[in-house]
Design an enzyme around this catalytic site. Structure first.
Site, PDB file in Angstrom:
ATOM      1  N   LYS A 125       0.831  -1.183  -0.147  1.00 58.23           N
ATOM      2  CA  LYS A 125       0.034  -0.102   0.159  1.00 58.23           C
ATOM      3  C   LYS A 125       1.067   1.202  -0.039  1.00 58.23           C
ATOM      4  O   LYS A 125       0.291   2.115  -0.621  1.00 58.23           O
ATOM      5  CB  LYS A 125      -1.005  -0.176   1.202  1.00 58.23           C
ATOM      6  CG  LYS A 125      -0.773   1.056   2.253  1.00 58.23           C
ATOM      7  CD  LYS A 125      -1.419   0.597   3.451  1.00 58.23           C
ATOM      8  CE  LYS A 125      -0.243   0.962   4.618  1.00 58.23           C
ATOM      9  NZ  LYS A 125      -0.583   1.560   5.715  1.00 58.23           N
ATOM     10  N   THR A 126       1.932   1.231   0.691  1.00 55.70           N
ATOM     11  CA  THR A 126       2.861   2.299   0.708  1.00 55.70           C
ATOM     12  C   THR A 126       3.367   2.633  -0.750  1.00 55.70           C
ATOM     13  O   THR A 126       3.558   3.499  -1.235  1.00 55.70           O
ATOM     14  CB  THR A 126       3.987   2.236   1.688  1.00 55.70           C
ATOM     15  OG1 THR A 126       3.383   1.918   3.018  1.00 55.70           O
ATOM     16  CG2 THR A 126       4.928   3.646   1.724  1.00 55.70           C
TER      17      THR A 126
ATOM     18  N   ASP B 231      -3.621   7.930   4.492  1.00 54.17           N
ATOM     19  CA  ASP B 231      -3.131   6.627   4.541  1.00 54.17           C
ATOM     20  C   ASP B 231      -4.027   6.060   5.945  1.00 54.17           C
ATOM     21  O   ASP B 231      -4.429   6.925   6.752  1.00 54.17           O
ATOM     22  CB  ASP B 231      -1.788   6.777   5.170  1.00 54.17           C
ATOM     23  CG  ASP B 231      -0.977   5.429   5.021  1.00 54.17           C
ATOM     24  OD1 ASP B 231      -1.770   4.341   4.552  1.00 54.17           O
ATOM     25  OD2 ASP B 231      -0.071   5.478   5.723  1.00 54.17           O
ATOM     26  N   GLU B 232      -4.017   4.733   6.060  1.00 55.81           N
ATOM     27  CA  GLU B 232      -4.619   4.353   7.170  1.00 55.81           C
ATOM     28  C   GLU B 232      -6.038   4.772   7.618  1.00 55.81           C
ATOM     29  O   GLU B 232      -6.479   4.983   8.740  1.00 55.81           O
ATOM     30  CB  GLU B 232      -3.893   4.505   8.494  1.00 55.81           C
ATOM     31  CG  GLU B 232      -2.368   4.090   8.147  1.00 55.81           C
ATOM     32  CD  GLU B 232      -2.269   2.339   8.814  1.00 55.81           C
ATOM     33  OE1 GLU B 232      -3.033   1.692   8.409  1.00 55.81           O
ATOM     34  OE2 GLU B 232      -1.021   2.162   9.024  1.00 55.81           O
TER      35      GLU B 232
ATOM     36  N   ARG C   8       2.802  -9.480  10.514  1.00 52.17           N
ATOM     37  CA  ARG C   8       4.100  -8.915  10.641  1.00 52.17           C
ATOM     38  C   ARG C   8       4.938  -9.783  10.141  1.00 52.17           C
ATOM     39  O   ARG C   8       5.965  -9.523   9.768  1.00 52.17           O
ATOM     40  CB  ARG C   8       4.138  -8.052  12.090  1.00 52.17           C
ATOM     41  CG  ARG C   8       3.360  -7.034  12.588  1.00 52.17           C
ATOM     42  CD  ARG C   8       3.206  -6.221  11.646  1.00 52.17           C
ATOM     43  NE  ARG C   8       1.789  -6.454  10.792  1.00 52.17           N
ATOM     44  CZ  ARG C   8       1.505  -5.862   9.546  1.00 52.17           C
ATOM     45  NH1 ARG C   8       2.201  -4.873   9.132  1.00 52.17           N
ATOM     46  NH2 ARG C   8       0.194  -5.853   9.088  1.00 52.17           N
TER      47      ARG C   8
ATOM     48  N   GLN D  44      -7.606  -4.116   9.689  1.00 57.83           N
ATOM     49  CA  GLN D  44      -6.494  -3.734  10.429  1.00 57.83           C
ATOM     50  C   GLN D  44      -6.979  -2.190  11.411  1.00 57.83           C
ATOM     51  O   GLN D  44      -6.038  -1.433  11.784  1.00 57.83           O
ATOM     52  CB  GLN D  44      -5.429  -3.299   9.841  1.00 57.83           C
ATOM     53  CG  GLN D  44      -4.740  -4.625   9.026  1.00 57.83           C
ATOM     54  CD  GLN D  44      -3.531  -4.254   8.358  1.00 57.83           C
ATOM     55  OE1 GLN D  44      -2.305  -4.082   8.955  1.00 57.83           O
ATOM     56  NE2 GLN D  44      -3.388  -4.432   6.949  1.00 57.83           N
TER      57      GLN D  44
END
Length: 747
Positions: free
Chosen positions: A36-37, A222-223, A610, A253
């Site tokens: 996504k980044t 973002d997020e 992670r 998330q």
DNA sequence: TCTGTAGGCGTTTTT
DNA sequence: CGCCTACAGA
């Protein structure tokens, strides 16, 4: 649309689409590890490089400074320094920027300071005092939480009063009114205000909003799943005209509900923006099949999820391990031994490992175990560097210089170091300040003038002279010089040196670190100074908004210890999730409601995803909690992972007879003996700073201490983190120094 | 005014 | 268990 310098190279279909769709509202549902980044940075690069959009027309908002910094870095890598005018910032820093320019419109001064958690808690206590309420019956933290919720929801005091449902609420709302007035008197804003007042500003001054709408033609968030109501409103307002809004997030998330985040913001995006396009990124590039499948299986137990099917091409890979420890110590031992084995085998670096837990308090056991084996590590989160008492003291002086109305700063510094201005004097000043409606600093002066300062008059005058001296000299200096000046003039450093305890030594070390980071700040800031605001003001802003996580960098040579929350957005070769027990993960306070439980489950999903290649989940049948033995059961999440992906490992540790100190005082003797039994210990500094590195100190050995000079090592006291050395120095006699901070070298 | 100690309390996660 | 606060005594 032509490609520009390979901006589209190597993107999968979804990513490509997300990057290429530049106009109109766009929702990118980006699962864990789906790049996504990459999408965000390439999208911005494409806007600038491919579509010719001026960088200053683009706003990218993140939640952490770290994410913002990384994004900027990666964009610059793609485009070079063209990205100059691009604004990448957190919600909070973006709001600060807006308010520093325009807050005058809503009757506040542009020179405001930002109050952090502890400042605002102190204000809350002052509020209770003024209402004659006992902090024992009215929990200050509870009240602060309530006020914070209001602010997150975009509710101003007046409306809170209006809408109060019951007596309890009514009281809280009234206290909110007072709290807000005290903040205004101190010319201070708390974290919540930064967002709330920006929205208020926009609501009442459309021409101000229009200015930013015109400026930021393209907005990226973002997020998005972590936005709360005010953040949602802010985004909505900024994007209202052009609707060139791209939000990226993953409902699975969403783990900040307790902070006011509302998962509905992302769920309802298509409803909010009619022409919204939706892109799903479902390929995970990070984890192996067993890890991804295990994590997906857990989160799929949540109701009302948005459908998303993650997949990976990494179909091989080790199964997830589930370790059943006898107790918390056994758990720590197992984890650390696994790390040791991996690293000794030569294939793994310490930096490949992360130890994740639900609460910060759980780090301690692992730290002690790591210390035992000299394994370098870093604990992320917990106490912020800038929250340490000594750091806040020094910054308090600077804050008071910048803003003489800052009563919290005054209270903090007026008697630090101790200069004989005690509670009585401060209380008197506070009363006078309240009566005459002036800041406490001013009130101190009036106290002296009217002869009410009594015996401490002289000392108060000395303090006021100190402050006016600083006020004269500080503004013309660099930040690091300003800090050095404060340390010297206030007598702070001298007092620490005189104290000569290991704790004072540690504080001194922290202050040196502060100086270093101020030097770094100056070096960077000097390149592009803010034209309107002094370096010190900018520094104080940054310090107020920086989190411990922001300064964390993954390094090859050290293990990372962090909460599952802090780990969001990071990845590690090998991950241990620890304390996977009912009551801990899911946490007891969250398991009562279904929403709470689902958030815990998402958090578990975040933690598991992670891991790139190896994931171990640990739980212990017994654990010390609040110093007492507690019997634990395995987390329900463990059983939600299909067994085909799991290998169960049972501890073979023998149950220990007693738990450290046990129940009675008698055990203390054993502990005491144990403490002094050690005569050799090695110190590893590398987790703390770079540099050389490790020495073994033996009883009787000659060592050199940077402050106390040469001496002979006597005893080793304590264990783990608190380990201290008693050393007989030639010049200054016997001192106890803290192992972690004393920069000892062999003499 | 400062220092030491006893008791109480808590721990979720943080910009 | 460990931290913080309130209070007592010097």
């Amino acid at each position: 649309m032509g490609s520009f310098d390979g901006i589209f190279d190597g993107l999968n279909e979804g990513q490509h689409q997300a990057v290429a769709t530049t106009e109109g509202p766009l929702l990118v549902l980006a699962g864990a590890g789906s790049g996504k980044t990459r999408v965000l940075t390439h999208r911005i690069a494409h806007l600038i490089g491919g579509c010719g959009i001026p960088p200053e027309s683009i706003l990218a908002v993140t939640f952490t400074n770290k994410a913002a910094g990384e994004m900027r870095e990666r964009i610059e890598k793609l485009l070079g320094p063209v990205a100059e005018g691009l604004w990448v910032g957190t919600f909070h820093s973006t709001c600060v920027r807006i308010l520093r320019r325009d807050i005058g419109q809503i009757g506040r001064s542009r020179g405001f300071v930002i109050y952090d958690d502890s400042d605002s808690l102190a204000v809350i206590k002052e509020v209770l005092r003024r209402h004659d309420l006992d902090p024992k019956t009215h929990d200050p933290r509870g009240l602060r939480w309530r006020i914070d919720q209001w602010k997150n929801q975009g509710v101003l005091p007046a409306r809170a009063v209006e809408e109060a449902g019951d007596l309890d609420d009514e009281l809280s709302a009234e206290l909110y009114v007072t709290y807000q007035r005290l903040l205004a008197d101190a010319n201070a804003l708390d974290f919540g205000d930064l967002l709330l007042l920006t929205v208020e500003l926009f609501r009442h001054y459309p021409e101000v909003l229009a200015h930013y709408q015109r400026r930021w033609q393209y907005v990226l968030v973002d997020e998005y799943q972590d936005t709360n109501r005010v953040q949602y409103q802010l985004v909505r307002m900024l994007a209202a005209q052009h609707e060139n809004l791209c939000v990226v997030g993953d409902p699975d998330q969403s783990v900040y509900g307790w902070r006011g985040a509302d998962i509905r913001n992302i769920m309802a995006f298509e409803h909010d923006y009619e022409n919204a396009k939706v892109v799903k990124l479902e390929q995970n590039y990070r984890s192996t099949q067993p890890i991804l499948s295990g994590a997906s299986a857990v989160v799929s137990n949540n109701q009302g999820r948005r459908d998303k099917e993650m997949f990976t091409e990494r179909t091989d890979g080790a199964v997830i391990r589930r370790y059943e420890a006898y107790d918390d110590r056994d758990e720590a031992q197992y984890v650390v031994r696994q790390i040791l084995e991996g690293a000794r085998g030569g294939d793994q670096a310490y930096g490949d490992y992360a130890i994740l837990y639900r609460t910060n308090a759980q780090s301690r056991g692992f730290e002690e175990e790591l210390l035992k084996y000299d394994i370098p590590y870093v604990v992320v989160g917990g106490v912020r560097f800038y929250d340490r008492a000594e750091i806040k003291d020094v910054l308090g002086y600077l804050r008071l210089v910048v803003n003489p109305q800052d009563d919290q700063a005054l209270r903090r510094v007026v008697n630090r170091p101790a200069r004989g201005i005690g509670k009585t004097t401060v209380d008197r000043a506070q009363q006078l300040a309240q009566q005459q409606g002036v800041p406490m600093l001013e009130a101190l002066g009036r106290l002296v003038d009217s002869g009410q300062a009594g015996r401490s008059a002289k000392r108060v005058v000395a303090f006021l002279e100190l402050m006016s001296g600083l006020a004269r000299e500080v503004p013309s200096r660099r930040v690091d010089e300003a800090i050095a000046l404060v340390l010297d003039r206030s007598g702070y450093l001298a007092a620490l040196a005189k104290e000569a305890t290991p704790e004072a030594e540690a504080r001194h070390e922290n202050l040196k670190e502060l100086l270093t980071s101020a030097e770094d700040f100056h070096a960077v800031n000097a390149l592009s100074p803010d034209e309107e605001r002094g370096e010190l003001e900018v520094f104080l802003d940054q310090v107020a908004l920086i989190s411990d996580l922001d300064s964390y960098e993954q390094r090859e040579e050290r293990v990372s210890l962090l909460t599952a929350h802090s780990a969001k957005g990071l990845e590690f070769e090998r991950v241990f999730m620890t304390g996977m027990e009912e009551g801990i993960f899911p946490h007891g306070n969250s398991s009562r409601s279904e929403e709470g439980l689902e958030e815990e489950r998402r958090l578990c999903y975040v933690g598991m995803t992670r891991a790139m290649n190896h994931l171990t989940l640990c739980w212990a049948t017994e654990r010390r909690r609040y110093g007492e033995r507690s019997y634990q059961t395995a987390s329900r999440f463990l059983d939600e992972i299909p067994s085909e992906f799991v290998e169960v490992i049972q501890s073979d540790a023998a149950p220990r007879q007693s738990f450290g100190g046990g129940g009675g005082r008698g055990a203390a003797q054993g502990g005491g003996f144990d403490e002094y039994a050690q005569d050799e210990v090695s110190i590893d500094y590398s987790f703390n700073q770079e540099g050389p590195d490790e020495i073994t100190v033996r009883k009787g050995m000659r060592v050199r201490h940077p402050v106390f000079g040469v001496g002979t090592v006597g005893a080793v006291v304590g264990n783990g983190l608190d380990q201290k050395l008693r050393i007989k120095f030639d010049r200054v006699g016997i001192k106890t120094v803290m192992l972690r901070y004393a920069n000892l070298e062999p003499a």
